[in-house]
Write a protein that holds these residues in place. Sequence first.
Motif, PDB file in Angstrom:
ATOM      1  N   GLU A  31       0.746  -1.127   0.017  1.00 19.46           N
ATOM      2  CA  GLU A  31      -0.059   0.158  -0.088  1.00 19.46           C
ATOM      3  C   GLU A  31       0.788   1.278   0.107  1.00 19.46           C
ATOM      4  O   GLU A  31       0.521   2.066  -0.467  1.00 19.46           O
ATOM      5  N   ARG A  32       1.926   1.433   0.832  1.00 22.00           N
ATOM      6  CA  ARG A  32       2.691   2.589   0.912  1.00 22.00           C
ATOM      7  C   ARG A  32       3.556   2.599  -0.350  1.00 22.00           C
ATOM      8  O   ARG A  32       3.898   3.583  -0.879  1.00 22.00           O
ATOM      9  N   PHE A  33       4.476   1.656  -0.697  1.00 20.55           N
ATOM     10  CA  PHE A  33       5.618   1.775  -1.405  1.00 20.55           C
ATOM     11  C   PHE A  33       5.202   1.447  -3.180  1.00 20.55           C
ATOM     12  O   PHE A  33       5.756   2.015  -3.911  1.00 20.55           O
ATOM     13  N   VAL A  34       3.928   0.809  -3.191  1.00 23.34           N
ATOM     14  CA  VAL A  34       3.636   0.565  -4.642  1.00 23.34           C
ATOM     15  C   VAL A  34       2.415   1.451  -5.103  1.00 23.34           C
ATOM     16  O   VAL A  34       2.658   2.198  -5.910  1.00 23.34           O
ATOM     17  N   LEU A  35       1.511   1.596  -4.005  1.00 20.56           N
ATOM     18  CA  LEU A  35       0.243   2.522  -4.507  1.00 20.56           C
ATOM     19  C   LEU A  35       0.405   3.756  -4.143  1.00 20.56           C
ATOM     20  O   LEU A  35       0.177   4.922  -4.752  1.00 20.56           O
ATOM     21  N   ARG A  36       1.157   4.137  -2.970  1.00 23.93           N
ATOM     22  CA  ARG A  36       1.031   5.663  -2.358  1.00 23.93           C
ATOM     23  C   ARG A  36       2.380   6.375  -3.003  1.00 23.93           C
ATOM     24  O   ARG A  36       2.377   7.428  -3.543  1.00 23.93           O
ATOM     25  N   SER A  60       9.121 -10.695   5.430  1.00 22.71           N
ATOM     26  CA  SER A  60       8.702  -9.393   5.512  1.00 22.71           C
ATOM     27  C   SER A  60       9.851  -8.276   5.735  1.00 22.71           C
ATOM     28  O   SER A  60      10.076  -7.322   5.154  1.00 22.71           O
ATOM     29  N   SER A  61      10.773  -8.722   6.529  1.00 18.33           N
ATOM     30  CA  SER A  61      11.852  -7.616   6.988  1.00 18.33           C
ATOM     31  C   SER A  61      12.829  -7.597   5.730  1.00 18.33           C
ATOM     32  O   SER A  61      13.361  -6.506   5.238  1.00 18.33           O
ATOM     33  N   GLN A  62      12.831  -8.897   4.953  1.00 22.96           N
ATOM     34  CA  GLN A  62      13.750  -8.801   3.924  1.00 22.96           C
ATOM     35  C   GLN A  62      13.047  -8.134   2.870  1.00 22.96           C
ATOM     36  O   GLN A  62      13.950  -7.451   2.082  1.00 22.96           O
ATOM     37  N   VAL A  63      11.698  -8.057   2.550  1.00 17.20           N
ATOM     38  CA  VAL A  63      11.588  -7.449   1.628  1.00 17.20           C
ATOM     39  C   VAL A  63      11.521  -5.772   1.747  1.00 17.20           C
ATOM     40  O   VAL A  63      11.937  -4.989   0.938  1.00 17.20           O
ATOM     41  N   GLY A  64      11.406  -5.483   3.309  1.00 19.78           N
ATOM     42  CA  GLY A  64      11.755  -4.083   3.359  1.00 19.78           C
ATOM     43  C   GLY A  64      12.972  -3.763   3.224  1.00 19.78           C
ATOM     44  O   GLY A  64      13.406  -2.758   2.677  1.00 19.78           O
ATOM     45  N   MET A  65      14.166  -4.655   3.616  1.00 22.80           N
ATOM     46  CA  MET A  65      15.440  -4.448   3.269  1.00 22.80           C
ATOM     47  C   MET A  65      15.530  -4.425   1.635  1.00 22.80           C
ATOM     48  O   MET A  65      16.356  -3.466   1.278  1.00 22.80           O
TER      49      MET A  65
END
Length: 394
Positions: A31-36, A60-65
């Motif tokens: 929601e934040r990094f793709v859509l917003r 999920s942390s690896q996706v954030g990294m």
Amino acid sequence: MSSLLEVFLQFFVLGCTSFGGPVAHLGYFHERFVLREHWLKADAYSDLVALCQLLPGPSSSQVGMGIGLIRAGWLGGLAAWVGFTLPSAVLMVVAAALLSSQPSWFADGWVHGLLVAAVAVVAQAVVSLQQKLAPDRERATLMALSAVLVLMIPHAWAQLLTLAVGGLVGLVVIAPPENASLQSTRLVVPLSRWLALVMLGFLWVLLLALPWLSAADRPIVVQQLSGFLRTGALVFGGGHVVLPLLEQTLVPHGWIGIDQFLTGYGFAQALPGPMFSFAAFLGFDLQAGLHGLGGALLAITALFLPSFLLIGGILPFWSDLGRLGMMRRALVGINAAVVGILLAAFFQPVWQSAIRGSAEFSLAITAFLMLICWKQPAWRVVLFCALVGGLIFS
């Protein structure tokens, strides 16, 4: 605003508000990094998630990294990890400090309520992961056999053997699902490949050194740090699976009591951010070696370090590596074995430590119903169990 500060602030906000566990975190990121913010296109984000699902460590942390790496380079990946992890880590240290200063709290009913909440949360994780990672007869059988193996051989190396057997079975016996193929052409990562090779080389040396670091004649601090490193390097399946690996690493040595261990796990359910922040609680409260703020910092760094090195080392090569079918087939079996390891942890230590009679069983059923049927967030269920525990178990 610099890119590094921007990455840190974005992930810090998410670290303060992202309740619900790894799957929910992926939704928040999308929601934040793709859509917003439009930092990634939807296809690139899907490829990044696919890669992190294949790797050991906190997905999920690896996706954030990975998002931080793509946005602001190697330091951006570090900024994303610090921002997302810091809020929950600080809260876990505060909880550990309060319980250390008031050890009599461990005898209170609300603490036992947290242990009961862990029964419901882990049961939900087992059901959810079984439906996702072991839905058919072959993988469900591998899951059950993995649980039996871990329960019959109560040593940390049995879990490593279980993962190896699962990978071999997945490679040779189990056909991957039709939707297991991964697209690898859409994720373009503008990162240096030579630095990625350095990170992978350092990770390889670290893994080779783990048996030497964990030997009984090493200082206790080194043994404990090697346990956190080994867990971070080998845990598949997300945050909940860290529970049995850390329990086998820390509790049998007497470095932390099982009630204290499960109490910290219960706190982790009620907090936003990554489940791996549980390491800060453990590092603060260990009985020997690591202790205090320094212990918390070292423990959480050691637990996340293999994941950072792995995602940073593989991401620049993913467009090529994503085509390797053998890795995907092996991980089909590894993931089923992971569910079996978590199923074994559900019985020992979670169930055996928390369920003492009909009152605890009734509260666990109620908590499980709240999670599964009423779709209540884990933090709300944990607080409910703590409140009820304080009323009926004191």
